[in-house]
Design an enzyme around this catalytic site. Structure first.
Site, PDB file in Angstrom:
ATOM      1  N   LYS A  83      44.807  41.676  35.444  1.00  0.00           N
ATOM      2  CA  LYS A  83      43.342  41.643  35.643  1.00  0.00           C
ATOM      3  C   LYS A  83      43.019  43.217  35.409  1.00  0.00           C
ATOM      4  O   LYS A  83      41.779  43.432  34.881  1.00  0.00           O
ATOM      5  CB  LYS A  83      43.167  41.186  37.054  1.00  0.00           C
ATOM      6  CG  LYS A  83      41.869  41.328  37.550  1.00  0.00           C
ATOM      7  CD  LYS A  83      41.531  40.756  38.727  1.00  0.00           C
ATOM      8  CE  LYS A  83      40.453  41.609  39.586  1.00  0.00           C
ATOM      9  NZ  LYS A  83      40.304  40.728  40.791  1.00  0.00           N
ATOM     10  N   ASP A  84      43.879  44.106  35.779  1.00  0.00           N
ATOM     11  CA  ASP A  84      43.382  45.470  35.546  1.00  0.00           C
ATOM     12  C   ASP A  84      43.742  46.080  34.433  1.00  0.00           C
ATOM     13  O   ASP A  84      43.659  47.339  34.070  1.00  0.00           O
ATOM     14  CB  ASP A  84      44.066  46.280  36.801  1.00  0.00           C
ATOM     15  CG  ASP A  84      43.396  45.798  38.013  1.00  0.00           C
ATOM     16  OD1 ASP A  84      42.543  45.339  38.327  1.00  0.00           O
ATOM     17  OD2 ASP A  84      44.353  46.060  39.402  1.00  0.00           O
ATOM     18  N   ARG A 133      31.359  40.584  37.789  1.00  0.00           N
ATOM     19  CA  ARG A 133      31.534  39.249  37.687  1.00  0.00           C
ATOM     20  C   ARG A 133      31.149  38.409  38.898  1.00  0.00           C
ATOM     21  O   ARG A 133      30.588  37.371  38.935  1.00  0.00           O
ATOM     22  CB  ARG A 133      33.025  38.803  37.412  1.00  0.00           C
ATOM     23  CG  ARG A 133      33.571  37.564  37.465  1.00  0.00           C
ATOM     24  CD  ARG A 133      35.028  37.319  37.297  1.00  0.00           C
ATOM     25  NE  ARG A 133      35.754  38.123  38.584  1.00  0.00           N
ATOM     26  CZ  ARG A 133      35.955  37.391  39.512  1.00  0.00           C
ATOM     27  NH1 ARG A 133      35.767  36.302  39.697  1.00  0.00           N
ATOM     28  NH2 ARG A 133      36.668  38.212  40.301  1.00  0.00           N
ATOM     29  N   ARG A 134      31.477  39.072  40.017  1.00  0.00           N
ATOM     30  CA  ARG A 134      31.103  38.201  41.291  1.00  0.00           C
ATOM     31  C   ARG A 134      29.514  38.264  41.567  1.00  0.00           C
ATOM     32  O   ARG A 134      29.061  37.546  41.983  1.00  0.00           O
ATOM     33  CB  ARG A 134      32.035  38.941  42.488  1.00  0.00           C
ATOM     34  CG  ARG A 134      33.556  38.563  42.569  1.00  0.00           C
ATOM     35  CD  ARG A 134      34.279  39.166  43.524  1.00  0.00           C
ATOM     36  NE  ARG A 134      35.593  39.140  43.333  1.00  0.00           N
ATOM     37  CZ  ARG A 134      36.663  39.748  43.727  1.00  0.00           C
ATOM     38  NH1 ARG A 134      36.655  41.208  43.803  1.00  0.00           N
ATOM     39  NH2 ARG A 134      37.957  39.392  43.689  1.00  0.00           N
ATOM     40  N   ARG A 151      33.935  49.290  47.115  1.00  0.00           N
ATOM     41  CA  ARG A 151      35.265  49.827  46.383  1.00  0.00           C
ATOM     42  C   ARG A 151      36.317  50.196  47.319  1.00  0.00           C
ATOM     43  O   ARG A 151      36.119  50.313  48.486  1.00  0.00           O
ATOM     44  CB  ARG A 151      35.119  50.998  45.531  1.00  0.00           C
ATOM     45  CG  ARG A 151      33.761  50.532  44.382  1.00  0.00           C
ATOM     46  CD  ARG A 151      34.533  50.382  43.056  1.00  0.00           C
ATOM     47  NE  ARG A 151      36.021  50.658  42.916  1.00  0.00           N
ATOM     48  CZ  ARG A 151      36.427  52.062  42.557  1.00  0.00           C
ATOM     49  NH1 ARG A 151      35.467  52.932  42.330  1.00  0.00           N
ATOM     50  NH2 ARG A 151      37.803  52.161  42.510  1.00  0.00           N
ATOM     51  N   ARG A 157      38.965  47.718  52.188  1.00  0.00           N
ATOM     52  CA  ARG A 157      37.788  47.049  52.316  1.00  0.00           C
ATOM     53  C   ARG A 157      37.677  46.393  53.443  1.00  0.00           C
ATOM     54  O   ARG A 157      36.374  46.070  54.095  1.00  0.00           O
ATOM     55  CB  ARG A 157      37.515  46.109  51.069  1.00  0.00           C
ATOM     56  CG  ARG A 157      37.222  46.868  49.759  1.00  0.00           C
ATOM     57  CD  ARG A 157      36.917  45.913  48.587  1.00  0.00           C
ATOM     58  NE  ARG A 157      37.574  46.298  47.291  1.00  0.00           N
ATOM     59  CZ  ARG A 157      37.517  45.923  46.164  1.00  0.00           C
ATOM     60  NH1 ARG A 157      36.801  44.730  45.923  1.00  0.00           N
ATOM     61  NH2 ARG A 157      38.135  46.271  45.127  1.00  0.00           N
ATOM     62  N   CYS A 244      32.858  47.318  30.907  1.00  0.00           N
ATOM     63  CA  CYS A 244      33.437  47.174  32.609  1.00  0.00           C
ATOM     64  C   CYS A 244      32.170  46.839  32.838  1.00  0.00           C
ATOM     65  O   CYS A 244      32.272  46.532  34.271  1.00  0.00           O
ATOM     66  CB  CYS A 244      33.867  48.525  32.811  1.00  0.00           C
ATOM     67  SG  CYS A 244      32.716  49.819  32.701  1.00  0.00           S
TER      68      CYS A 244
HETATM   69  N1  LIG Z   1      40.358  44.829  41.013  1.00  0.00           N
HETATM   70  C1  LIG Z   1      41.540  45.137  42.074  1.00  0.00           C
HETATM   71  C2  LIG Z   1      42.350  44.041  41.885  1.00  0.00           C
HETATM   72  N2  LIG Z   1      43.304  43.823  40.981  1.00  0.00           N
HETATM   73  C3  LIG Z   1      43.967  42.543  41.220  1.00  0.00           C
HETATM   74  C4  LIG Z   1      43.750  42.087  42.393  1.00  0.00           C
HETATM   75  C5  LIG Z   1      43.799  40.909  42.958  1.00  0.00           C
HETATM   76  C6  LIG Z   1      45.255  40.340  42.379  1.00  0.00           C
HETATM   77  C7  LIG Z   1      45.370  39.927  41.263  1.00  0.00           C
HETATM   78  O1  LIG Z   1      44.352  39.075  40.669  1.00  0.00           O
HETATM   79  O2  LIG Z   1      46.435  39.933  40.606  1.00  0.00           O
HETATM   80  C8  LIG Z   1      42.760  43.083  42.922  1.00  0.00           C
HETATM   81  C9  LIG Z   1      41.820  42.706  43.941  1.00  0.00           C
HETATM   82  C10 LIG Z   1      40.465  41.976  44.194  1.00  0.00           C
HETATM   83  O3  LIG Z   1      39.997  41.548  43.076  1.00  0.00           O
HETATM   84  O4  LIG Z   1      40.381  41.241  45.187  1.00  0.00           O
END
Ligand SMILES: NCc1[nH]cc(CCC(=O)O)c1CC(=O)O
Length: 311
Positions: A83-84, A133-134, A151, A157, A244
């Site tokens: 995801k990152d 997105r959220r 953040r 958090r 982004c």
């Molecule tokens: N942006 C931070 C991040 N990167 C991946 C995850 C969650 C774990 C994953 O999806 O692998 C998170 C935390 C979140 O969004 O709550």
């Protein structure tokens, strides 16, 4: 297959990232009992800067320093949340994904100290999230709630929530499980309620391209179904070329009969416009499915929506 004697693993240094590394070490130990591992934790720009990510070259903010340690030879193996990892551009030159581990839960969760559910939150409730997105999806379905920028890593958090900086949080179920805090979840949101991000719940192992011994050694940790899903999702995002600040969601799934499908959405920031696509792979390979779904959204006007959002 023999593994290198010492594998130095680089990752972010948040509790979640270090838990991810422990999973990788355990899976490596099971596959190659002789291999020793060492952890090289690094702080990324995304960990240090707690303001708006678009001001620090948003994409790659959680991966740049990890990639650098791999490329410089300070470490041999990088563990990333897919995801990152930016999908609009190729992986840093000289590196490859050697494996995608079996996917965890893709869903988001609501964290509310009194255990309320999303539909039960009173008007004006401050929901801590900086995710476009959220924010877009909540604005569409729960316009009476108020998103406040939030953040920091998941533990921070939760601490900020406890300190009253928000009334509730949205966080990934997988992340909360990794940090050992699934107890704080008050509701797990279905993908229909909160469409997950590309790559949700997937860990990728990245190596230097020329390190074929290590690539061979860790490829056994790869999970074929997850590989198909990650490939479709990342190609989708690559073709769409989001930035982004563009709310994009979607997830691929291999169902019980082995059929791969990909559903995906593009939203305006206020959530008022939502483009949807859902296709089955049929005879297409995963990457072509990703392309096809992206093209379907582009035909519906996704480019104009994405380019219309400031970034
Ligand atoms: N942006 C931070 C991040 N990167 C991946 C995850 C969650 C774990 C994953 O999806 O692998 C998170 C935390 C979140 O969004 O709550």
């Amino acid at each position: 297959m023999s593994a290198p004697e010492l594998i130095r693993i680089v990752s972010r240094d948040s509790p979640m990232a270090l838990a991810q590394v422990e999973r990788v070490r355990a899976e490596l130990a099971a596959l190659h009992p002789g291999a020793r591992t060492e952890v090289v934790p690094v702080k990324t720009t995304g960990d240090k800067w707690l303001g708006d990510l678009s001001q620090v070259e948003g994409k790659g903010a959680f991966t740049k320093e990890v990639d650098a340690a791999l490329l410089s030879g300070e470490a041999d193996l990088a563990v990333h949340c897919v995801k990152d990892v930016p999908a609009d551009r190729p992986l840093p030159a000289g590196t490859v994904f050697a494996a995608f581990l079996e996917r965890d839960d893709v869903r988001d969760a609501l964290v509310h100290p009194d255990g309320l559910t999303l539909d039960g939150l009173p008007a004006g409730t401050r929901v801590g999230t900086s995710s476009v997105r959220r924010v877009a999806q909540l604005a569409a379905t729960h316009p009476h709630l108020r998103c406040v920028p939030f953040r920091g890593n998941a533990n921070r958090r939760l601490a900020k929530l406890a300190a009253g900086e928000a009334d509730a949080l949205l966080l990934a179920v997988s992340g909360l499980e990794r940090i050992g805090r699934p107890d704080v979840i008050s509701e797990v949101l279905s993908p229909e309620t909160m469409m997950p991000p590309i790559g949700a719940g997937i860990l990728a192992l990245q190596c230097r391209k020329d390190d074929t011994a290590l690539i061979d050694a860790v490829s056994g940790l790869g999970h074929p179904r997850t590989h198909q899903e990650a490939t479709a999702e990342r190609m989708f995002l690559h073709v769409l070329q989001g930035h982004c600040n563009s709310p994009i969601a979607g997830y691929a799934r291999v169902d019980r009969s082995g059929e791969l499908s990909l559903r995906a959405c593009v939203f305006t920031s206020d959530g008022k416009t939502r483009l949807n696509a859902h296709e089955w792979a049929g005879r297409l390979d995963p990457a072509t499915l990703g392309t096809s779904v992206a093209v379907a959204l582009l035909r519906q006007g996704a480019r104009e929506i994405i380019d219309g959002i400031a970034h």
